[in-house]
Design an enzyme around this catalytic site. Structure first.
Site, PDB file in Angstrom:
ATOM      1  N   LYS A  29       3.444 -10.092   3.031  1.00 16.93           N
ATOM      2  CA  LYS A  29       1.881  -9.910   2.843  1.00 16.93           C
ATOM      3  C   LYS A  29       2.008  -9.084   1.611  1.00 16.93           C
ATOM      4  CE  LYS A  29       4.469  -5.317   2.855  1.00 16.93           C
ATOM      5  NZ  LYS A  29       4.765  -3.978   3.754  1.00 16.93           N
ATOM      6  N   TYR A 244       0.420   0.163 -31.100  1.00 21.84           N
ATOM      7  CA  TYR A 244      -0.964   1.100 -30.828  1.00 21.84           C
ATOM      8  C   TYR A 244      -0.223   2.579 -31.106  1.00 21.84           C
ATOM      9  CZ  TYR A 244      -4.873  -1.847 -28.891  1.00 21.84           C
ATOM     10  OH  TYR A 244      -6.152  -2.776 -28.588  1.00 21.84           O
TER      11      TYR A 244
HETATM   12  C1  LIG Z   1       6.611  -4.720   3.810  1.00 24.76           C
HETATM   13  C2  LIG Z   1       7.603  -3.824   4.739  1.00 24.76           C
HETATM   14  C3  LIG Z   1       8.179  -4.833   5.296  1.00 24.76           C
HETATM   15  C4  LIG Z   1       9.260  -5.336   4.377  1.00 24.76           C
HETATM   16  O1  LIG Z   1      10.198  -4.550   3.556  1.00 24.76           O
HETATM   17  P1  LIG Z   1      11.219  -5.448   2.776  1.00 24.76           P
HETATM   18  O2  LIG Z   1      11.299  -4.156   2.058  1.00 24.76           O
HETATM   19  O3  LIG Z   1      10.035  -6.247   1.510  1.00 24.76           O
HETATM   20  O4  LIG Z   1      12.006  -5.833   3.599  1.00 24.76           O
HETATM   21  C5  LIG Z   1       8.711  -3.972   6.685  1.00 24.76           C
HETATM   22  N1  LIG Z   1       8.107  -3.860   7.681  1.00 24.76           N
HETATM   23  C6  LIG Z   1       7.134  -3.625   7.493  1.00 24.76           C
HETATM   24  C7  LIG Z   1       5.709  -2.246   8.854  1.00 24.76           C
HETATM   25  C8  LIG Z   1       6.425  -4.096   6.138  1.00 24.76           C
HETATM   26  O5  LIG Z   1       5.300  -2.996   5.592  1.00 24.76           O
END
Ligand SMILES: *Cc1c(COP(=O)(O)O)cnc(C)c1O
Length: 353
Positions: A29, A244
């Protein structure tokens, strides 16, 4: 920024060795946590499935020719999305009643994961709701049951204990021979004996550890190395300030380097002064505020740094976990936050022939 796809492939091997006999749903994702979902998916064709958050992400992968099963972790929101999911043969997570109603109205072939809330408290049917569903829907074939862990990365977590208890209840409820899909990266690393047919790693595929007390992990290879060029080397007179707000003031005559990366590239503005940057083989400290396009670092006496040299902000040689800690955040936000204007250079592309 370079993305080492061989590292990602190697990390998948590590997942397989930590979770022998399990199927791997590789989480890609958010553009594979900023690594480029299409490039990563093309490299990881050995994954048993991919998972993304949104259907738009999944469509892009299919359109790019990715044939592996693709799971929509957030499921579908309406009829149109459900139709699209059928056309593209996406697996859909069902976490809410309204999605069950959508499915009942549609007769196309379904590939469904039932999401159960065992303590994350975000998405999923409660165990009680699942009981009812099992009675009314027992004939529906599902791929399996998914649940998400809220605190697998912490040692001695009471919440994790609570979830493990409910996962046992879930096991009894669905009976033997059903697929469970539970472990994120933290659980793969900390609970290797968690019995489930599928694992669901994200972060560890990219070579970072989700756990503060176990970071970095030597068997994981960082895939993302965020680099940027030095665009100026300057002398700052004692008493003069840099950046800044004039927050950093030279205690003595000092040489600094200006590096072309700032918060508009995804370098965190909240990071504390003194955060490490790798330059010329040495760690040098960040000074002053992070600007939109630039950061400044203090150079050691007798340095050989010149414009055009590349600094590493995190990645190979400078663990992202350390940089994240300096910004009071986690590797996830840094990886997924690198913006589009930063060019990506890929190493270890797809082997051919
Ligand atoms: C993002 C996600 C994962 C992966 O988690 P990591 O900590 O990156 O291994 C697994 N399951 C779900 C539902 C997620 O949203």
């Amino acid at each position: 920024m370079t993305i080492d796809l061989d590292a990602v492939e190697q990390n998948l091997q590590t997942v397989r060795s930590l979770a022998p006999g399990r199927k791997v749903m590789a989480v890609i994702k958010a553009d594979a946590y900023g690594h480029g979902a299409i490039a990563v998916a093309k490299k990881l064709t050995a994954a048993d499935a991919f998972a993304v958050g949104r259907i738009s992400e999944a469509v892009k992968l299919r359109e790019a020719g990715i044939g592996n099963p693709i799971c929509l972790l957030e499921g579908v929101l309406d009829k149109e999305e459900l139709n699209l999911a059928s056309v593209y043969e996406f697996q859909v997570v069902v976490h809410s009643d309204y999605q069950l109603d959508l499915l009942k109205q549609q007769s196309a072939r379904r590939q469904i994961w039932i999401k159960v809330d065992t303590g994350m408290g975000r998405l999923g049917l409660s165990l009680d709701e699942l009981k009812k569903l099992e009675r009314s829907w027992a004939s529906q074939s599902v791929l399996g049951y998914m649940t998400h862990l809220a605190d697998a990365g912490s040692p001695d977590s009471a919440l994790m204990e609570k979830q493990l208890g409910r996962i046992d209840t879930l096991r009894r409820l669905i009976g033997p021979g059903k697929n469970l899909n539970i472990a994120n990266s933290a659980a793969i690393l900390r609970y290797p004996n968690l019995d489930a047919a599928w694992v669901r790693p994200g972060l560890m595929l990219y070579g970072a550890s989700p756990m503060e007390d176990l970071a970095p992990i030597s068997s994981l290879y960082p895939a993302m190395t965020f680099t940027a060029p030095v665009i100026a080397v300057r002398s700052v007179k004692q008493g003069e300030s840099v950046g800044y707000g004039g927050l950093w003031i030279a205690k003595e005559d000092t040489e600094i380097a200006v590096i072309a990366a700032g918060y508009a590239d995804g370098y965190p503005r909240e990071i504390s002064a003194g955060a490490p940057v790798l330059l010329g083989g040495d760690e040098v400290p960040l000074i002053g505020r992070v600007s939109m396009d630039m950061i400044c670092v203090r150079l050691a006496k007798g340095h050989h740094i010149a414009p055009g040299d590349r600094a590493t902000l995190w990645g190979a040689g400078l663990p992202i976990e350390r940089v994240a800690a300096c910004a009071d955040t986690v590797p996830y936000t840094l990886m997924s936050g690198v913006t589009a204007r930063v060019p990506r250079f890929y190493r270890g592309g797809i082997r051919r022939g």
